[in-house]
Design a protein around this motif. Structure first.
Motif, short mmCIF file in Angstrom:
data_model
loop_
_atom_site.label_atom_id
_atom_site.label_comp_id
_atom_site.label_asym_id
_atom_site.label_seq_id
_atom_site.Cartn_x
_atom_site.Cartn_y
_atom_site.Cartn_z
N VAL A 63 64.36 -63.95 -32.36
CA VAL A 63 63.20 -63.05 -32.28
C VAL A 63 63.04 -62.40 -33.65
N GLU A 64 61.86 -61.85 -33.88
CA GLU A 64 61.58 -61.25 -35.18
C GLU A 64 61.63 -59.73 -35.11
N LEU A 65 61.68 -59.11 -36.26
CA LEU A 65 61.84 -57.66 -36.35
C LEU A 65 60.75 -56.90 -35.62
N ASP A 66 59.52 -57.44 -35.63
CA ASP A 66 58.39 -56.73 -35.03
C ASP A 66 58.14 -57.09 -33.58
N ASP A 67 58.87 -58.04 -33.02
CA ASP A 67 58.70 -58.38 -31.60
C ASP A 67 59.06 -57.16 -30.76
N THR A 68 58.35 -56.99 -29.64
CA THR A 68 58.55 -55.79 -28.82
C THR A 68 59.59 -56.02 -27.73
N VAL A 69 60.10 -54.92 -27.22
CA VAL A 69 61.06 -54.96 -26.12
C VAL A 69 60.49 -55.70 -24.93
N GLY A 70 59.23 -55.43 -24.61
CA GLY A 70 58.60 -56.08 -23.46
C GLY A 70 58.55 -57.59 -23.60
N ASP A 71 58.18 -58.07 -24.78
CA ASP A 71 58.09 -59.51 -25.01
C ASP A 71 59.46 -60.18 -24.92
#
Length: 263
Positions: free
Chosen positions: A20-28
């Motif tokens: 996952v990437e730094l800006d991916d959200t918890v929900g995703d």
């Protein structure tokens, strides 16, 4: 064994890694974990560089909109491809984690190694040597020749040579069998009589799971001989794997040794 022949992390790591990437959200990320039984966490990357690791536990108390760089663990343990698998195993076992990201000299993610990979490395390296050593021993003691093969054997055809197994060790073998990680048995074929030389915990675990046949390395004796282990089995009234007693009042010797070291 020479250092160059030791199995390395690079030999056994998984090279295709979900990240996952730094800006991916918890929900995703939580949805990705929920939708796939294979994921319990991800390395967090910025391009190819590993910046942290996020586990399902990290997501539990976080808001859905929060980005990975706020919830990830950034003080993480990593392995190098040239690291010995044995050393990676120590890190995994002592830290209590299940997976180690593998990075190159530049800090770029090149793979991931799990506790299952470590088990697989030990299974594949240990058994052939064990079989060869037993074959040579039988040849030297009895003045015969042997040949080796690998095949499925019926558990009903096996005569055990060990009277007891340990309940705590048995649970570990059940775990391995359920995940396809158990190493082959080692069996001696003495004129058609199949003696179980190694794998008593595994066959008891298999019986518990309703498994009728198992993969085995079979040492075939080219002449029928009187084997001491067969006499011991007869003296102990061992005729089938049902006769192996499960000891639940004592730990496996390795566990006892570990406990003494911790005193």
């Amino acid at each position: 064994m020479e250092e160059s022949s030791r199995p390395t992390v690079g030999d056994y790591m998984t090279r295709e890694v979900a990240t996952v990437e730094l800006d991916d959200t918890v929900g995703d990320v939580a949805r990705r974990i929920a939708d796939n039984d294979h994921f319990s966490g991800f390395p967090v990357t910025d391009g190819r560089r590993v910046e942290g690791f996020v586990s399902a536990r990290d997501l539990l108390l976080a808001e859905d909109h929060e980005p990975m760089f706020r919830v990830m663990t950034d003080d993480i343990l990593v392995a190098h491809p040239d690291m010995a698998v044995q050393d990676a195993a120590r890190v995994i076992l002592r830290s209590g984690i299940q997976k180690l990201p593998v990075v190159d000299d530049a800090g770029h993610l090149v793979g991931i190694i799990s506790n299952a990979d470590v088990i697989r490395s030990q299974i594949e390296r240990a058994t052939p040597g064990k079989v060869d050593k037993l074959s040579r021993t039988l040849e030297n003691i009895h003045g015969i020749t042997t040949h080796e093969g690998r095949r499925e054997v019926s558990l009903d055809d096996l005569t055990p040579t060990q009277t007891t197994v340990y309940a705590d060790e048995l649970e570990g073998r059940v775990y391995e069998l359920e995940r396809g990680l158990a190493e082959p048995l080692v069996v001696i074929d003495n004129g058609g009589d199949l003696l179980l030389a190694d794998g008593h915990h595994r066959v008891k675990a298999a019986a518990r799971l309703g498994i009728d046949e198992m993969d085995a390395y079979v040492i075939v004796l080219d002449e029928t001989v009187q084997l001491g282990m067969a006499e011991t089995a007869a003296d102990s009234d061992l005729e089938s794997i049902d006769d192996i007693e499960v000891v639940d009042y004592a730990h496996h010797p390795l566990v006892q040794t570990t406990e003494r070291l911790q005193d």
